[in-house]
Design an enzyme around this catalytic site. Structure first.
Site, short mmCIF file in Angstrom:
data_model
loop_
_atom_site.label_atom_id
_atom_site.label_comp_id
_atom_site.label_asym_id
_atom_site.label_seq_id
_atom_site.Cartn_x
_atom_site.Cartn_y
_atom_site.Cartn_z
N PRO A 1 5.92 -8.29 11.49
CA PRO A 1 6.46 -9.29 10.94
C PRO A 1 6.56 -8.85 9.35
CG PRO A 1 4.17 -9.81 11.86
CD PRO A 1 4.56 -8.37 12.10
N ASP B 1 1.17 2.18 1.19
CA ASP B 1 1.77 1.85 2.36
C ASP B 1 2.63 2.95 2.88
OD1 ASP B 1 1.03 -0.86 1.88
OD2 ASP B 1 2.96 -1.68 2.34
N LEU C 1 1.74 -5.99 6.48
CA LEU C 1 1.63 -5.32 7.70
C LEU C 1 2.39 -3.76 7.61
CD1 LEU C 1 1.10 -7.62 10.55
CD2 LEU C 1 -0.56 -5.80 9.87
N GLY C 2 3.23 -3.66 6.50
CA GLY C 2 3.62 -2.65 6.10
C GLY C 2 5.11 -2.19 6.71
O1 PMV Z 1 1.33 -6.30 0.81
P1 PMV Z 1 1.16 -5.04 1.35
O2 PMV Z 1 -0.14 -4.69 2.50
O3 PMV Z 1 2.25 -4.24 1.59
O4 PMV Z 1 0.40 -4.29 0.22
C1 PMV Z 1 0.31 -4.42 -1.33
C2 PMV Z 1 -0.73 -3.57 -1.69
C3 PMV Z 1 -0.68 -3.68 -3.25
O5 PMV Z 1 -1.84 -3.06 -3.77
C4 PMV Z 1 -1.09 -5.15 -3.70
C5 PMV Z 1 0.51 -3.24 -4.09
C6 PMV Z 1 0.37 -1.50 -3.81
O6 PMV Z 1 1.55 -1.26 -3.99
O7 PMV Z 1 -0.32 -1.12 -3.60
#
Ligand code: PMV
Length: 308
Positions: free
Chosen positions: A96, A147, A101-102
């Protein structure tokens, strides 16, 4: 024809603080994935097809900042391909979007790998990761790089921005219930909101980032020891600090409470927040009842995944 796939990912601990140099823990989620296929195409030029987002167009017609187009162009440029062969890059994903969830990173990694192999120039993980990081900047603004790293290497990582990636030992397998609020929440906005807080009161929020960094370190030790009770408590503590950063939401809090109420060892939001997913640590006998409680509390989807 070449094909490559990349898994989704979930952040266990340390989101947001990781943008400010603190560590974070993330694991791949192999139940969902992005797949890219590159094949010769007699239509001429390079075509991009991504039915999930209703895209079917020649690369030449796509804007420079269209994430998929940007990642394809970056592969040609990294490999010094000035006249790409006629082909179609076809992308499919079960991850999704905008839910933590990357999905963006997984699509990038799959496309980079499939295209490089199609061009006869497979890339090392390090190069794949570097190109995927560039693409993440279009999705996230100022991404930490977590990610693309966990998705590229496909294994648990202890990540600190700018440092070599570290994997860690999992002392005892653990099971997560991942509950989706069903609310799409662009990470860029949550990251921007945290930046505004930090700019207004840097000392206050640096302290919170330090506390989160501490939790990440303790959580890693708990994972290595296989101490699930402690791991659950660290999740609860991390969630409270994310609430103070204003990145949780009533939907996320409701799912977190529902999981705890159904016997989860701990629960927290995951990723950018304000929507997207939460995670709950569950002992296997409680997994199904926590999943049902999450659904009853309004989760749009629940994924159960075990980190081996
Ligand atoms: O929303 P996600 O799982 O893609 O992760 C974002 C993670 C953050 O720490 C909020 C931003 C980042 O770039 O690390």
């Amino acid at each position: 024809m070449t094909t490559a796939s990349a898994p989704g990912k979930i952040i266990l601990f340390g989101e947001h603080a990781v943008v400010y140099g603190r560590p974070a823990l993330a694991v791949p989620v192999k139940q969902v994935q992005a797949t890219a296929t590159v094949r010769e195409d007699a239509r001429g030029g390079v075509w991009v097809e991504a039915p999930n987002i209703g895209l079917s167009a020649p690369l030449a017609d796509l804007a420079l900042d269209q994430p998929l187009a940007a990642v394809i162009r970056s592969v040609f440029s990294a490999l010094g391909v000035s006249r790409p062969p006629n082909c179609t890059v076809y992308v499919q994903s079960t991850i999704p979007v905008a839910s933590g969830l990357g999905s963006g990173a997984a699509v990038s990694v799959a496309v980079i790998r499939a295209l490089a192999v199609f061009l006869g120039r497979p890339l090392a993980d390090e190069q794949v990761n570097a190109l995927a990081f560039e693409a993440e900047k279009l999705h996230h603004g100022t991404p930490s790089g977590i990610d693309n790293t966990v998705v590229t290497y496909g294994r648990p990582v202890y990540f600190t921005q700018g440092r070599p990636i570290k994997t860690f030992r999992v002392g005892a397998p653990f099971t997560l219930a991942i509950g989706d609020t069903g609310v799409a929440a662009p990470t860029k906005e949550a990251v921007g909101a945290v930046r505004a807080l930090w700019q207004a009161e840097p000392a206050r929020w640096e302290k919170v980032f330090d506390q989160i960094g501490e939790i990440v370190w303790e959580a890693r030790q708990a994972i290595e020891r296989g101490d699930l009770a402690e791991l659950g408590r660290r999740m609860d503590a991390n969630h409270a600090l994310l609430q103070s950063l204003t990145v949780s939401s009533p939907d996320l809090d409701r799912l977190v409470e529902a999981a705890r109420g159904a016997g989860a060892l701990g629960a927290k939001m995951s990723g950018g927040g304000r929507g997207g997913n939460m995670i709950a640590l569950v002992a296997p006998p409680q997994a199904e009842s926590v999943a049902r409680a999450l659904q009853a509390a309004g989760a749009a989807r629940v994924i159960l995944t075990t980190i081996p």
